[in-house]
Motif scaffolding. Structure first.
Motif, short mmCIF file in Angstrom:
data_model
loop_
_atom_site.label_atom_id
_atom_site.label_comp_id
_atom_site.label_asym_id
_atom_site.label_seq_id
_atom_site.Cartn_x
_atom_site.Cartn_y
_atom_site.Cartn_z
N ALA A 116 48.40 42.44 29.62
CA ALA A 116 47.36 42.07 28.65
C ALA A 116 46.01 42.60 29.10
O ALA A 116 45.67 42.51 30.28
CB ALA A 116 47.32 40.55 28.49
N GLU A 117 45.23 43.15 28.18
CA GLU A 117 43.92 43.69 28.52
C GLU A 117 43.00 42.61 29.07
O GLU A 117 42.24 42.85 30.00
CB GLU A 117 43.27 44.36 27.30
N THR A 118 43.08 41.40 28.53
CA THR A 118 42.25 40.30 29.06
C THR A 118 42.62 40.02 30.51
O THR A 118 41.75 39.67 31.32
CB THR A 118 42.40 39.03 28.21
N THR A 119 43.88 40.17 30.86
CA THR A 119 44.32 39.95 32.25
C THR A 119 43.75 41.02 33.16
O THR A 119 43.29 40.73 34.27
CB THR A 119 45.86 39.91 32.32
N ARG A 120 43.77 42.27 32.70
CA ARG A 120 43.20 43.36 33.50
C ARG A 120 41.74 43.04 33.85
O ARG A 120 41.31 43.18 34.99
CB ARG A 120 43.30 44.67 32.72
N LEU A 121 40.97 42.58 32.88
CA LEU A 121 39.56 42.25 33.10
C LEU A 121 39.40 41.03 34.01
O LEU A 121 38.56 41.03 34.91
CB LEU A 121 38.87 41.99 31.75
N ARG A 122 40.20 40.00 33.79
CA ARG A 122 40.10 38.79 34.61
C ARG A 122 40.46 39.07 36.06
O ARG A 122 39.83 38.56 36.98
CB ARG A 122 40.98 37.69 34.03
N LEU A 123 41.49 39.90 36.27
CA LEU A 123 41.87 40.27 37.64
C LEU A 123 40.75 41.06 38.32
O LEU A 123 40.42 40.80 39.48
CB LEU A 123 43.16 41.09 37.64
N ALA A 124 40.17 42.01 37.61
CA ALA A 124 39.11 42.82 38.20
C ALA A 124 37.93 41.95 38.63
O ALA A 124 37.38 42.13 39.73
CB ALA A 124 38.64 43.89 37.20
N LYS A 125 37.55 41.01 37.81
CA LYS A 125 36.42 40.15 38.14
C LYS A 125 36.77 39.18 39.27
O LYS A 125 35.98 38.99 40.19
CB LYS A 125 35.98 39.38 36.89
N ALA A 126 37.94 38.57 39.21
CA ALA A 126 38.32 37.57 40.20
C ALA A 126 38.58 38.17 41.57
O ALA A 126 38.32 37.53 42.60
CB ALA A 126 39.56 36.81 39.73
N LEU A 127 39.10 39.41 41.61
CA LEU A 127 39.46 40.02 42.88
C LEU A 127 38.39 40.95 43.44
O LEU A 127 38.59 41.58 44.48
CB LEU A 127 40.79 40.78 42.73
N ALA A 128 37.24 41.04 42.77
CA ALA A 128 36.14 41.86 43.26
C ALA A 128 35.69 41.33 44.62
O ALA A 128 35.80 40.14 44.90
CB ALA A 128 34.98 41.83 42.27
N ASP A 129 35.20 42.22 45.45
CA ASP A 129 34.76 41.82 46.79
C ASP A 129 33.61 40.83 46.77
O ASP A 129 33.48 40.01 47.67
CB ASP A 129 34.36 43.05 47.60
N GLU A 130 32.80 40.90 45.75
CA GLU A 130 31.66 40.00 45.65
C GLU A 130 32.14 38.60 45.27
O GLU A 130 33.00 38.45 44.41
CB GLU A 130 30.69 40.48 44.58
N GLU A 131 31.60 37.60 45.93
CA GLU A 131 31.97 36.23 45.59
C GLU A 131 30.93 35.66 44.65
O GLU A 131 30.08 34.86 45.02
CB GLU A 131 32.09 35.37 46.86
N ARG A 132 31.00 36.14 43.42
CA ARG A 132 30.08 35.64 42.40
C ARG A 132 30.84 35.53 41.09
O ARG A 132 31.87 36.16 40.90
CB ARG A 132 28.88 36.55 42.24
N ALA A 133 30.31 34.74 40.19
CA ALA A 133 30.91 34.64 38.87
C ALA A 133 30.32 35.71 37.97
O ALA A 133 29.18 36.11 38.13
CB ALA A 133 30.64 33.24 38.28
N TRP A 134 31.12 36.20 37.04
CA TRP A 134 30.72 37.26 36.11
C TRP A 134 30.52 36.67 34.72
O TRP A 134 31.36 35.95 34.22
CB TRP A 134 31.82 38.31 36.02
N PHE A 135 29.40 37.03 34.12
CA PHE A 135 29.07 36.58 32.77
C PHE A 135 28.56 37.78 31.99
O PHE A 135 27.80 38.58 32.51
CB PHE A 135 27.99 35.50 32.79
N ALA A 136 28.96 37.88 30.73
CA ALA A 136 28.41 38.94 29.87
C ALA A 136 26.97 38.60 29.56
O ALA A 136 26.62 37.45 29.30
CB ALA A 136 29.23 39.04 28.59
N THR A 137 26.12 39.62 29.60
CA THR A 137 24.70 39.36 29.29
C THR A 137 24.27 40.31 28.19
O THR A 137 24.89 41.28 27.89
CB THR A 137 23.80 39.60 30.51
#
Length: 157
Positions: free
Chosen positions: A136-157
């Motif tokens: 699922a495309e939403t899964t691809r995006l969620r994985l990329a954000k959750a597994l990024a090296d940075e420990e921050r939350a991602w929000f669309a701005t």
């Protein structure tokens, strides 16, 4: 898992018209760095575990409940990873929904993953570099954000 009663009650009034709902999703990671995915019965795509918040339910509690209900495993929330709005989803029965999705990174604590409800046809652990298809495309995006090296939350701005 059947459609939650509060949504069935709403559908009596709005039919298949789009509903705006709160949802949760979870990127569950084990000690080997693998991610837990389920193959959805409605789309046949592999996806992170997700679900609908019950009225008044806390999002972190909801994703732990959904993970247990759908896969039979125990997990612990690590952190919030993203808050996104999904594209409009049309289900096989014609119902339309758009979700405000609150996604969490979660750590596997125990249990053997298995299909534990009727929402999924398969469940398993996967190396993030070797994910199953179709994904699922939403899964691809969620994985990329959750597994990024940075420990921050991602929000669309």
């Amino acid at each position: 898992m059947p459609i939650p009663e509060f949504i069935s009650d709403l559908r009596v009034h709005v039919g298949h018209s789009p509903l705006w709902l709160s949802g949760v999703s979870g990127v569950v990671v084990d000690d080997a760095g693998r991610v837990l995915l389920a193959r959805r019965a409605d789309t046949d795509e592999w996806a992170v575990i997700s679900g609908v918040l019950e009225p008044g339910e806390e999002p972190a509690h909801a994703i732990i409940r959904e993970i247990a209900e759908e896969t039979g495993i125990d997990a612990q929330v690590v952190r919030l990873t993203s808050v996104d709005v999904t594209p409009l989803i049309t289900y096989p029965n014609g119902d339309q929904t758009r979700y405000l999705d609150v996604c969490f990174l979660a750590r596997y604590r125990g249990g053997r993953p298995h299909v534990a409800d009727d929402e999924n046809t398969d469940v398993g652990w996967f190396d993030p570099a070797d994910l199953p298809q179709p994904l699922a495309e939403t899964t691809r995006l969620r994985l990329a954000k959750a597994l990024a090296d940075e420990e921050r939350a991602w929000f669309a701005t």
